[in-house]
Design a protein around this motif. Structure first.
Motif, PDB file in Angstrom:
ATOM      1  N   GLY A 210       0.825  -1.206   0.000  1.00  0.00           N
ATOM      2  CA  GLY A 210       0.000   0.000   0.000  1.00  0.00           C
ATOM      3  C   GLY A 210       0.857   1.252   0.000  1.00  0.00           C
ATOM      4  N   ASP A 211       0.230   2.375  -0.332  1.00  0.00           N
ATOM      5  CA  ASP A 211       1.024   3.601  -0.502  1.00  0.00           C
ATOM      6  C   ASP A 211       0.648   4.737   0.435  1.00  0.00           C
ATOM      7  N   ASP A 212      -0.442   4.610   1.189  1.00  0.00           N
ATOM      8  CA  ASP A 212      -0.956   5.804   1.866  1.00  0.00           C
ATOM      9  C   ASP A 212      -1.034   5.594   3.379  1.00  0.00           C
ATOM     10  N   ARG A 213      -1.464   6.653   4.072  1.00  0.00           N
ATOM     11  CA  ARG A 213      -1.473   6.572   5.545  1.00  0.00           C
ATOM     12  C   ARG A 213      -2.435   5.520   6.058  1.00  0.00           C
ATOM     13  N   THR A 214      -3.555   5.324   5.371  1.00  0.00           N
ATOM     14  CA  THR A 214      -4.510   4.327   5.858  1.00  0.00           C
ATOM     15  C   THR A 214      -3.933   2.912   5.728  1.00  0.00           C
ATOM     16  N   ASP A 215      -2.903   2.759   4.890  1.00  0.00           N
ATOM     17  CA  ASP A 215      -2.252   1.447   4.777  1.00  0.00           C
ATOM     18  C   ASP A 215      -1.343   1.164   5.972  1.00  0.00           C
ATOM     19  N   GLU A 216      -0.984   2.223   6.713  1.00  0.00           N
ATOM     20  CA  GLU A 216      -0.118   2.019   7.882  1.00  0.00           C
ATOM     21  C   GLU A 216      -0.805   1.117   8.921  1.00  0.00           C
TER      22      GLU A 216
END
Ligand SMILES: [Mg+2]
Length: 265
Positions: A210-216
């Motif tokens: 994933g590439d975005d903050r919600t993927d953290e």
């Protein structure tokens, strides 16, 4: 955390894949499988990426889950492959062969989310380029086409709107998008764990890109698996790094080739 180039660690990844009883491959959509575009409604999957996902999904030892902030219907339409597991709205709705999930907290907040979307659409109508998207279970306010000097104003509007029902909603900030989500204790990582449980295979290795903050959330939840942050190197909970959707596609080819070499899966 400093993460490592995935390219330099392929041998150890190959060993873990070969030793696994099953592989659950979780893939975000925007910025991971498909390049980020100015107008989110124009994002699409290349035929090459679609083909390699199809090939991976056809391997008996691999389950593929697409996990997106888009609504399930939206992301399923853009990927366009039958038989995959799709998790939309950051995992609040999941559908796939033999499995189905709809988060009850998100369902209860639906009506309030509709009011919030209407209030934001009205409140932000004077700001050029802003897109308020009600995805039924969550809401996105897209700012990619908003002038830089207006973005703070947009954020203040979103904060004020969500603050009307602070017990109902929380805001997360993505790549030039504000996401208003219900206060459900559920995220992309919970969704992946739930899917893993539903598949019910022994010794499953989870891969998540994933590439975005919600993927953290997924990187933290799936720390025992192989986690890959896509895009510019930055602070992340992921162990590995790939620089672009094109590199993700190359990695997927490599993953499929492991199977052709006769390894497990
Ligand atoms: Mg993304």
């Amino acid at each position: 955390m400093v993460n490592h180039s995935l390219h330099e660690h392929l041998p150890s990844v190959a060993a873990r894949v070969r030793n696994a009883g099953h592989v659950l491959l979780g893939l975000d959509f925007d910025g991971t499988l498909s390049p980020i575009v100015e107008d989110p409604s124009k994002a699409e999957l290349s035929l090459e990426t679609q083909d390699i996902i199809k090939a991976l999904a056809a391997i008996p030892g691999i389950s593929v889950a697409i996990v997106s902030g888009r609504s399930l219907q939206d992301v399923r339409g853009r990927v366009g492959i039958d038989g995959l597991i799709y998790a939309g709205n950051h995992g609040l709705e999941i559908h796939g062969p033999g499995l189905s999930y709809l988060d009850p907290t998100a369902v209860k907040a639906r009506r309030a989310l509709g009011w919030l979307a209407a209030a934001l659409t009205k409140g932000l109508s004077q700001i050029t380029g802003v897109i308020v998207e009600n995805k039924s279970l969550t809401l996105s306010v897209h700012c990619r086409q908003v002038a830089i000097e207006d973005r703070e104003t947009v954020f203040r509007h979103v904060q004020a709107a969500a603050a009307v029902a602070p017990d109902c909603f929380r805001i997360s900030v993505g790549k030039l998008v504000y996401e208003v989500c219900p206060q459900a204790h559920w995220h992309k990582g919970s969704a992946m764990r739930w899917i893993d449980g539903q598949i019910g295979r022994q010794n499953t290795l989870t891969l998540y890109l994933g590439d975005d903050r919600t993927d953290e959330d997924a990187f933290r939840t799936l720390a025992h698996g192989i986690t890959v942050k896509v895009g510019e190197p930055c602070e992340t909970a992921a162990t590995y790094h790939l620089d672009s959707p094109a590199s993700v596609r190359e990695f997927l080819y490599w993953l499929a080739s492991l199977n052709q070499q006769g390894g497990q899966p």
